[in-house]
Enzyme design. Structure first.
Site, PDB file in Angstrom:
ATOM      1  N   HIS A  52       0.807  -1.219   0.000  1.00  0.00           N
ATOM      2  CA  HIS A  52       0.000   0.000   0.000  1.00  0.00           C
ATOM      3  C   HIS A  52       0.843   1.273   0.000  1.00  0.00           C
ATOM      4  O   HIS A  52       0.296   2.367  -0.080  1.00  0.00           O
ATOM      5  CB  HIS A  52      -0.920   0.018   1.228  1.00  0.00           C
ATOM      6  N   GLN A 169       0.575 -12.155   6.777  1.00  0.00           N
ATOM      7  CA  GLN A 169      -0.451 -11.350   7.443  1.00  0.00           C
ATOM      8  C   GLN A 169      -1.732 -12.142   7.637  1.00  0.00           C
ATOM      9  O   GLN A 169      -2.238 -12.769   6.694  1.00  0.00           O
ATOM     10  CB  GLN A 169      -0.739 -10.085   6.632  1.00  0.00           C
ATOM     11  N   GLU A 171      -5.347 -11.369   8.185  1.00  0.00           N
ATOM     12  CA  GLU A 171      -6.193 -10.176   8.083  1.00  0.00           C
ATOM     13  C   GLU A 171      -7.454 -10.445   7.271  1.00  0.00           C
ATOM     14  O   GLU A 171      -8.056  -9.529   6.740  1.00  0.00           O
ATOM     15  CB  GLU A 171      -5.401  -8.996   7.495  1.00  0.00           C
ATOM     16  N   ASP A 197      -7.637  -4.454   7.484  1.00  0.00           N
ATOM     17  CA  ASP A 197      -8.301  -5.502   6.697  1.00  0.00           C
ATOM     18  C   ASP A 197      -8.999  -6.501   7.599  1.00  0.00           C
ATOM     19  O   ASP A 197     -10.094  -6.983   7.268  1.00  0.00           O
ATOM     20  CB  ASP A 197      -7.285  -6.207   5.786  1.00  0.00           C
TER      21      ASP A 197
END
Ligand code: 3PY
Ligand code: MG
Length: 246
Positions: A52, A169, A171, A197
């Site tokens: 991101h 991750q 999420e 998320d």
């Protein structure tokens, strides 16, 4: 053995604080790495956010920033969050496979893969991150060992499998459901919480700044699962200010 502040913290069983980096630039990255030396929390890693953040994997993105950070003696370990998610695994594991290769070839001390939701996806991440016989990471970059301050490619090959840190991750709702099996995958070093998320995937509002209490409970449960499996648990301390690995 090459400098690897994060691995040293792992071996000493110490919490490892770090910084999130979302922009590129050689001088900027080197200044940041130098500034972290001697900080009160002994920050041992910088995460280059190619998911991101505004930092491309290549060219002139993560590659230059990794070199800048690792040029600082006794500085932090550069890690890369790749753009591809665990959902990209399968049918040749498209993005995940080659993006891990780019990041590690550039000399990253570890990788973080977003949205890993199943043990099969976690296994694919490990396989992409480790050389044979453990995995099927390819070998051939003439630059990697230079960014580890290692003399020869052979020496890098000797230490890479046990030194590269592999984080995934948790999420997604599916990731939470499968978290124990993911934690138990051999070669996964830690579970990294993505609070935004995770919140929206579970149907809660995003953290502002703390997660919803129900999400906080899920995050604490993941800590228990990770530590039971002998793995690290990684969380943001304050969005975009810092984070730690326990
Ligand atoms: C999340 O909160 O989802 C993250 O991945 C943080 O960047
Ligand atoms: Mg996320």
């Amino acid at each position: 053995m090459a400098a690897h502040a994060l691995l040293n913290a792992f071996k000493a069983n110490k919490p490892a604080f770090g910084t999130w980096l979302t922009t590129g630039g050689f001088v900027h990255a080197r200044s940041l790495a130098r500034a972290l030396i001697g900080t009160p929390q002994q920050q041992s890693w910088i995460m280059l956010d190619c998911e991101h953040g505004l930092l491309p994997l290549n060219p002139a993105g993560a590659t230059e920033v990794i070199a800048a950070i690792h040029g600082v003696r006794d500085g932090p370990s550069a890690l890369v969050r790749i753009p591809a998610t665990g959902h990209g695994v399968g049918n040749g594991s498209e993005g995940v496979n080659w993006q891990i290769k780019y990041a590690l070839d550039a000399g990253a001390r570890g990788v973080l893969v977003p949205m890993v939701s199943t043990p099969a996806q976690a296994r694919e991440v490990v396989i992409s991150s480790r050389f044979p016989p453990v995995g099927r990471r390819g070998f051939g970059s003439p630059y990697t060992q230079e960014n580890w301050d290692i003399q020869t490619a052979g020496e890098y090959l000797n230490v890479a499998n046990e030194s590269v840190v592999v984080l995934v991750q948790i999420e997604t709702r599916e990731g939470v459901q499968n978290v124990q099996a993911i934690a138990e995958v051999d070669g996964i070093d830690g579970l990294f919480i993505g609070p935004y998320d995770l919140s929206i995937s579970l149907g809660y509002p995003p953290p502002s700044p703390d997660p919803h209490p129900q999400v906080e409970q899920v995050i604490q449960d993941i800590l228990t699962v990770a530590h039971k499996a002998g793995k690290k648990w990684c969380v943001f301390l304050k969005m975009y200010l810092g984070m730690r690995i326990l």
